[in-house]
Design an enzyme around this catalytic site. Structure first.
Site, PDB file in Angstrom:
ATOM      1  N   ARG A 107     -10.371  -3.071  -3.386  1.00  0.00           N
ATOM      2  CA  ARG A 107     -10.160  -4.050  -2.318  1.00  0.00           C
ATOM      3  C   ARG A 107     -11.134  -3.759  -1.175  1.00  0.00           C
ATOM      4  NH1 ARG A 107      -6.030  -7.332   0.281  1.00  0.00           N
ATOM      5  NH2 ARG A 107      -5.727  -6.806   2.482  1.00  0.00           N
TER       6      ARG A 107
ATOM      7  N   HIS B 246      -7.337   0.753  -2.019  1.00  0.00           N
ATOM      8  CA  HIS B 246      -7.401   0.010  -0.761  1.00  0.00           C
ATOM      9  C   HIS B 246      -8.592   0.526   0.056  1.00  0.00           C
ATOM     10  CE1 HIS B 246      -6.479  -2.114   2.800  1.00  0.00           C
ATOM     11  NE2 HIS B 246      -5.172  -2.212   2.638  1.00  0.00           N
ATOM     12  N   GLY B 247      -9.661  -0.261   0.020  1.00  0.00           N
ATOM     13  CA  GLY B 247     -10.863   0.102   0.779  1.00  0.00           C
ATOM     14  C   GLY B 247     -11.157  -0.911   1.853  1.00  0.00           C
ATOM     15  N   ALA B 248     -10.097  -1.465   2.470  1.00  0.00           N
ATOM     16  CA  ALA B 248     -10.264  -2.589   3.392  1.00  0.00           C
ATOM     17  C   ALA B 248      -9.506  -2.360   4.695  1.00  0.00           C
ATOM     18  CB  ALA B 248      -9.769  -3.877   2.728  1.00  0.00           C
TER      19      ALA B 248
ATOM     20  N   TYR C 108      -8.874   0.994   7.155  1.00  0.00           N
ATOM     21  CA  TYR C 108      -8.291   2.260   6.739  1.00  0.00           C
ATOM     22  C   TYR C 108      -9.397   3.213   6.271  1.00  0.00           C
ATOM     23  CZ  TYR C 108      -3.966  -0.260   7.389  1.00  0.00           C
ATOM     24  OH  TYR C 108      -2.948  -0.977   7.952  1.00  0.00           O
TER      25      TYR C 108
ATOM     26  N   ALA D 184       0.837  -1.202   0.000  1.00  0.00           N
ATOM     27  CA  ALA D 184       0.000   0.000   0.000  1.00  0.00           C
ATOM     28  C   ALA D 184       0.869   1.247   0.000  1.00  0.00           C
ATOM     29  CB  ALA D 184      -0.921  -0.005   1.207  1.00  0.00           C
TER      30      ALA D 184
ATOM     31  N   GLN E   6      -1.167  -0.338  -5.227  1.00  0.00           N
ATOM     32  CA  GLN E   6      -2.249  -0.180  -4.262  1.00  0.00           C
ATOM     33  C   GLN E   6      -2.102   1.172  -3.572  1.00  0.00           C
ATOM     34  OE1 GLN E   6      -2.651  -2.111  -0.215  1.00  0.00           O
ATOM     35  NE2 GLN E   6      -3.877  -3.528  -1.440  1.00  0.00           N
TER      36      GLN E   6
ATOM     37  N   GLY F 279      -0.067 -13.957  -0.112  1.00  0.00           N
ATOM     38  CA  GLY F 279       0.808 -13.046   0.606  1.00  0.00           C
ATOM     39  C   GLY F 279       1.906 -13.781   1.319  1.00  0.00           C
TER      40      GLY F 279
END
Length: 499
Positions: free
Chosen positions: A363, A314-316, A319, A208, A250, A456
């Site tokens: 995400r 990054h919408g997870a 955050y 990110a 990201q 990951g």
């Protein structure tokens, strides 16, 4: 009449070919979409390939309509005769012959398509695995599609790509795995980390990257908002591209979870709040508008400055965007309340307007409680409107990246997660699944649902993970979690390749 077992076999054969025809038609539709906005030579090649796919579909349809139906009638007659003569040998042979004939016809169409693909390859300079295109499936072990970076931006889905994903997939961990930067500039060895994990046609999603100085708040986290940061990322991206890899960036804003020690601004979030004994001030409407522009500019920086192939929003994981989606953290009653989804909608629209839907991924982590999220609210109630907005508004979106429920979560959570994913799949948009998946589980999801799968932890400890997966080589599962957020090469570039 034909016996029940033979009827079942025929029904299975018919369903299998109907599904293939459906997939081929979907491929043609996508090719028609992606053939827009490129140079004349490429356009001609795309049209030739689309015609080839259409020919395959027509060939399969003709086979089903003419040959198989005739054979089915023949089989019925033979089965009747076999029953009368108390032998089933001829009907069994007829079943096998039908399957072989259909298989042979499809293989002939594959060869015709392959010829078109070679013409396309000679113009654009990339290799496509025809079986992957035609089958429309993803297999970690044996189905990859290799697409040169220069045309990735024109593709609306990655449903034939093995998604190599370089972040912590575990929703109970911080979403950024690789915190290896100084002043937001990736350190020199970061290039080694990514190039070690680059395979031809493999998709990497970066750690990110902070969208702006006022969106910061994490030690060692890289950014994508200064000239120095962008320049360094371009060097890394160029190295990945040189090895035939694909690379998405990201982008993230931290919101209320930011550490003030690494934030040159007031700590702000959706609502007035206290998090980890830190006072959080509610963002004003002007603040929100400014952050929407930060996301937009970060996407432009990533695509046009650093030459990434696309951007994942990054919408997870608790955050900023996730904070605005969930009622657990968004207590506002104005136009930016959780119910309106206005902030995530505005950010997604701004990014899509800047770089295009086909270059944008999203995400989300509906079931994660990490960083004080979820609470007592139903994840489906909160995220279904967001998912439906995405799929109805951006039909050419690259993908939606789901952080799955953690291993050991309730079956209800897994069922609801699959329900949300199905909404995306039914809209023809690629789903990327991510969280605690083994290779076996990944292959099962790919085969059953047609999903891409992101890794990951296993990709950290196995830099040659795609090769290990394809060849059945043993995995190194002895990873060191304490090095995931490092700041040094340890646990970042020193994991061994298979020997």
């Amino acid at each position: 009449m034909i016996n029940t077992g033979k009827q079942a076999q025929l029904a299975q054969l018919k369903d299998s070919n109907a599904q293939l025809l459906k997939r081929l038609t979907a491929r043609e539709s996508r090719l028609n979409r992606i053939g827009m906005g490129i140079d004349a030579a490429s356009q001609e090649a795309f049209e030739a390939f689309a015609d080839g796919i259409n020919g395959i579909a027509q060939g399969v349809e003709k086979t089903l309509r003419n040959e198989r139906d005739a054979e089915a009638e023949k089989l019925t007659n033979e089965a009747t005769a076999a029953r009368r003569s108390s032998t089933h040998t001829s009907s069994d042979t007829a079943i096998a012959d039908i399957m072989q004939d259909v298989k042979g016809c499809i293989e002939e169409q594959y060869l015709a398509a392959e010829k078109n693909l070679q013409v396309l390859a000679s113009i654009l300079g990339f290799f496509v695995d025809v079986d992957a295109v035609l089958a429309g499936c993803i297999s970690v072990k044996d189905t990859q599609i290799f697409i040169r970076r220069s045309i990735l931006a024109e593709l609306s889905a990655f449903d034939c790509i093995f998604a190599a994903y370089n972040k912590i997939p575990n929703g109970s961990q911080i979403a950024v795995q690789t915190a290896h930067s100084r002043n937001g500039v990736p350190r020199d060895y970061v290039e080694d980390h990514y190039t070690q994990r680059t395979t031809k046609g493999g998709l990497l999603i970066s750690e990110a990257c902070i969208i702006h100085d006022e969106a910061h708040g994490m030690d060692h986290a890289p950014g994508i908002y200064t000239d120095e940061q962008i320049s360094k990322w371009k060097t890394i991206v160029d190295a990945v591209h040189a090895r035939g890899g694909l690379f998405f960036n990201q982008i993230i804003a931290l919101g209320r979870v930011a550490d003030p020690n690494f934030l040159d601004a007031q700590l702000k979030g959706p609502s007035n709040d206290v998090y980890r004994d830190r006072e959080v001030k509610e963002m004003s409407v002007d603040d929100i508008h400014r952050f929407v522009q930060h996301f937009k500019q970060a996407a432009v920086n990533a695509m046009h400055g650093a030459s990434f192939d696309g951007v994942e929003i990054h919408g997870a994981n608790g955050y900023l965007i996730d904070q605005f989606i969930q009622k657990q953290t968004n207590k506002r009653t104005d136009e930016y309340s959780a119910e309106t989804l206005k902030l995530p909608k505005e950010i997604l629209d701004a990014v899509v307007q800047a770089i295009g839907a086909s270059k944008t991924g999203v995400r989300m982590s509906p079931f994660s409680a990490w960083q004080g999220m979820r609470g007592d609210y139903d994840p489906v109630d909160q995220f279904e409107p967001w998912v439906r907005h995405i799929v109805s508004t951006y039909k050419d979106l690259a993908y939606v990246h789901f952080v799955d429920p953690l291993a050991g979560s309730s079956q209800e959570d897994f069922r609801k997660s699959d329900y949300l994913k199905k909404i995306v799949r039914d809209a023809g948009i690629t789903v990327v699944s991510n969280s605690d998946l083994t290779l076996e589980m990944a292959n099962e999801r790919a085969s059953k649902y047609g999903e891409a799968v992101a890794f990951g932890k296993l990709f950290i400890s196995n830099p040659d993970l795609p090769a290990r997966a394809r060849n059945g080589w043993p995995l190194n599962e002895d990873y060191d979690r304490t090095s995931f957020y490092g700041g040094t090469e340890k646990g970042y570039t020193d994991y061994p390749f298979y020997k």
